[in-house]
Design a protein around this motif. Structure first.
Motif, short mmCIF file in Angstrom:
data_model
loop_
_atom_site.label_atom_id
_atom_site.label_comp_id
_atom_site.label_asym_id
_atom_site.label_seq_id
_atom_site.Cartn_x
_atom_site.Cartn_y
_atom_site.Cartn_z
N PRO A 65 -50.16 25.88 -0.09
CA PRO A 65 -51.13 25.69 1.21
C PRO A 65 -51.13 26.88 1.79
N PRO A 66 -51.96 27.34 2.50
CA PRO A 66 -52.20 28.27 3.43
C PRO A 66 -51.21 28.16 4.69
N ASP A 67 -50.75 29.43 5.11
CA ASP A 67 -49.67 29.24 6.01
C ASP A 67 -50.11 29.30 7.24
N LEU A 68 -51.20 30.03 7.67
CA LEU A 68 -52.10 29.35 9.02
C LEU A 68 -53.43 29.20 8.63
N VAL A 69 -53.85 28.24 9.77
CA VAL A 69 -55.24 27.79 9.63
C VAL A 69 -55.88 27.71 10.86
N GLY A 70 -56.80 28.47 11.03
CA GLY A 70 -57.43 28.50 12.52
C GLY A 70 -58.58 27.72 12.24
N LEU A 71 -58.64 26.58 13.02
CA LEU A 71 -59.91 25.84 13.25
C LEU A 71 -60.68 25.92 14.36
N CYS A 72 -62.07 25.89 14.21
CA CYS A 72 -63.09 25.97 15.38
C CYS A 72 -63.87 24.61 15.42
N GLU A 73 -64.00 24.07 16.50
CA GLU A 73 -64.81 22.85 16.77
C GLU A 73 -63.91 21.62 16.23
N VAL A 74 -62.71 21.44 17.03
CA VAL A 74 -61.98 20.29 16.90
C VAL A 74 -61.89 19.69 18.34
N GLU A 75 -61.92 18.38 18.32
CA GLU A 75 -62.06 17.88 19.79
C GLU A 75 -60.64 17.71 20.42
N ASN A 76 -59.58 17.31 19.72
CA ASN A 76 -58.31 16.93 20.67
C ASN A 76 -56.83 16.54 19.83
N ASP A 77 -56.00 16.45 20.51
CA ASP A 77 -54.77 16.46 19.83
C ASP A 77 -54.80 15.18 18.60
N SER A 78 -55.25 14.32 19.13
CA SER A 78 -55.52 13.03 18.24
C SER A 78 -56.11 13.35 16.73
N VAL A 79 -57.08 14.22 16.92
CA VAL A 79 -57.67 14.72 15.53
C VAL A 79 -56.86 15.68 14.80
N LEU A 80 -56.04 16.30 15.42
CA LEU A 80 -55.21 17.32 14.81
C LEU A 80 -53.89 16.63 14.14
N TYR A 81 -53.73 15.55 15.08
CA TYR A 81 -52.58 14.59 14.35
C TYR A 81 -52.80 13.81 13.14
N ASP A 82 -54.10 13.14 13.20
CA ASP A 82 -54.78 12.58 12.10
C ASP A 82 -54.79 13.45 10.91
N LEU A 83 -55.23 14.64 11.04
CA LEU A 83 -55.54 15.71 9.87
C LEU A 83 -54.38 16.13 9.31
N THR A 84 -53.17 16.47 10.23
CA THR A 84 -51.95 16.93 9.49
C THR A 84 -51.03 15.97 9.01
N LYS A 85 -51.22 14.70 10.05
CA LYS A 85 -49.94 13.64 9.40
C LYS A 85 -50.64 12.60 8.83
N ARG A 86 -51.96 12.33 8.72
CA ARG A 86 -52.18 11.18 8.12
C ARG A 86 -53.29 11.38 6.78
N THR A 87 -53.44 12.71 6.39
CA THR A 87 -54.30 12.83 5.17
C THR A 87 -53.25 13.61 4.23
N ARG A 88 -53.73 14.07 3.05
CA ARG A 88 -53.07 14.60 2.04
C ARG A 88 -52.29 16.11 2.72
N LEU A 89 -52.54 16.35 3.53
CA LEU A 89 -51.85 17.52 4.49
C LEU A 89 -50.56 17.12 4.69
N ARG A 90 -50.11 15.70 5.07
CA ARG A 90 -48.83 15.48 5.51
C ARG A 90 -47.85 15.80 4.54
N GLN A 91 -48.06 16.18 3.42
CA GLN A 91 -46.84 16.54 2.40
C GLN A 91 -46.55 18.00 2.59
#
Length: 327
Positions: A65-91
């Protein structure tokens, strides 16, 4: 020359096109991204979008996986939590940092990082003051100082400069303010340490020859200089083209533009540096699944989530940029 995967450090920059959740954030104009809003942004659409973002991020660093990912146009902490902890990225065990700016739509930037490969030492949000009362508040710049696998310190600036909404020329002054502030921070770092490793990335809403980049950030194209200056900033995202007709990261009304960028300090281009990169290691990441045919002329364009209010169910209206470092 082939480089072992564990000797590469991969960074992805991606404007993910309005990654909102489906709940209202108090004080923010996010009403169109609610289930009963004009875009009908439902839980199903939200989770489909998250799943697709996870696919892009995982694919960009394959097999690791990429070591760093810079994201533009994200709304809040909840979205980042869901993306990193509740999708395939959680692994992958990603952690994240993000801004909480005064943008009226509630849009921010976020840095996702692999804690075994990037260790944040400190971070702060840099606010960009509006140049006049006519201008609305914009996104903060996320500034993160961290250690990379070599033990070197990397200064990361993640930016989403003010948009061109209202016209390029009318909004140019605002982007110039943002660029000037970031350059002043970079200069202060380089004044203390001319060999500092600086990585600036994001959607700057301007192209390399526009005033905000050429005059305020004072970026240079590395292929146009004979000697690298360690106190200079070099743009690696100029003139990127793909053989399939992709000539930028963003396409509007049939015209390509390169408004997503990677910019580095001179020390990162020095081939004697322990942690380094080259212009050739900066690429538009546009696998076939991120593309679709433009019905008007048959050419390629990003497969986006929305076209106006029409839900297309794609990924984003931008292609991501990928940069790899060697060590």
């Amino acid at each position: 020359m082939m480089v072992a995967q564990d000797r590469l450090f991969t960074v992805l920059e991606y404007n993910v096109e309005n990654l909102y959740d489906t709940l209202h954030d108090a004080g923010k104009d996010d009403y169109e991204f609610l289930p009963d809003g004009k875009l009908r942004w439902t839980r199903g659409r939200y989770w489909k979008k998250l799943g697709r973002m996870a696919i892009v991020i995982a694919a960009a660093g394959y097999p690791s996986p990429p070591d760093l990912v810079g994201l533009c146009e994200v709304e809040n902490d909840s979205v980042l939590y869901d993306l990193t902890k509740r999708t395939r990225l959680r692994q992958f065990g990603y952690e994240y940092l993000m801004t909480n700016s005064s943008d009226p739509r509630g849009i921010d930037v976020a840095l996702i990082y692999h804690p075994m490969r990037f260790h944040p030492l400190r971070h702060e949000s840099l606010s960009i003051p509006p140049p006049s009362l006519k201008h609305k508040a914009t996104r903060d710049v996320l500034y993160v100082v961290g250690q990379v696998p070599t033990g070197d310190t990397l200064h990361v600036f993640l930016c989403h400069f003010p948009s061109r909404s209202g016209g390029k020329m009318l909004t140019e002054k605002y982007r110039c303010v943002a660029a000037r502030i970031v350059r002043e921070y970079c200069d202060s770092i380089l004044e203390k340490n001319p060999c500092a490793n600086i990585l600036l990335m994001g959607d700057l809403n301007d192209e390399p020859n526009d005033v905000s980049l050429s005059k305020e950030l004072r970026v240079k194209a590395p292929d146009l200089v004979t000697t690298l200056g360690e106190k200079e900033l070099y743009i690696l995202s100029k003139g990127l083209n793909k053989s399939d007709g992709v000539r930028g990261t963003y396409k509007l009304k049939g015209e390509w533009s390169q408004i997503d960028h990677f910019i580095v300090s001179g020390h990162l281009l020095n081939n004697t540096s322990l942690f380094r990169t080259t212009p050739q290691h900066c690429q538009i990441f546009c696998p076939e699944f991120l593309m679709e045919r433009d019905k008007k002329d048959g050419t390629i364009k990003p497969k986006r989530t929305y076209l106006g209010t029409f839900y297309k169910g794609g990924y984003s209206d931008h292609f991501p940029l990928r940069l790899q470092f060697l060590f």
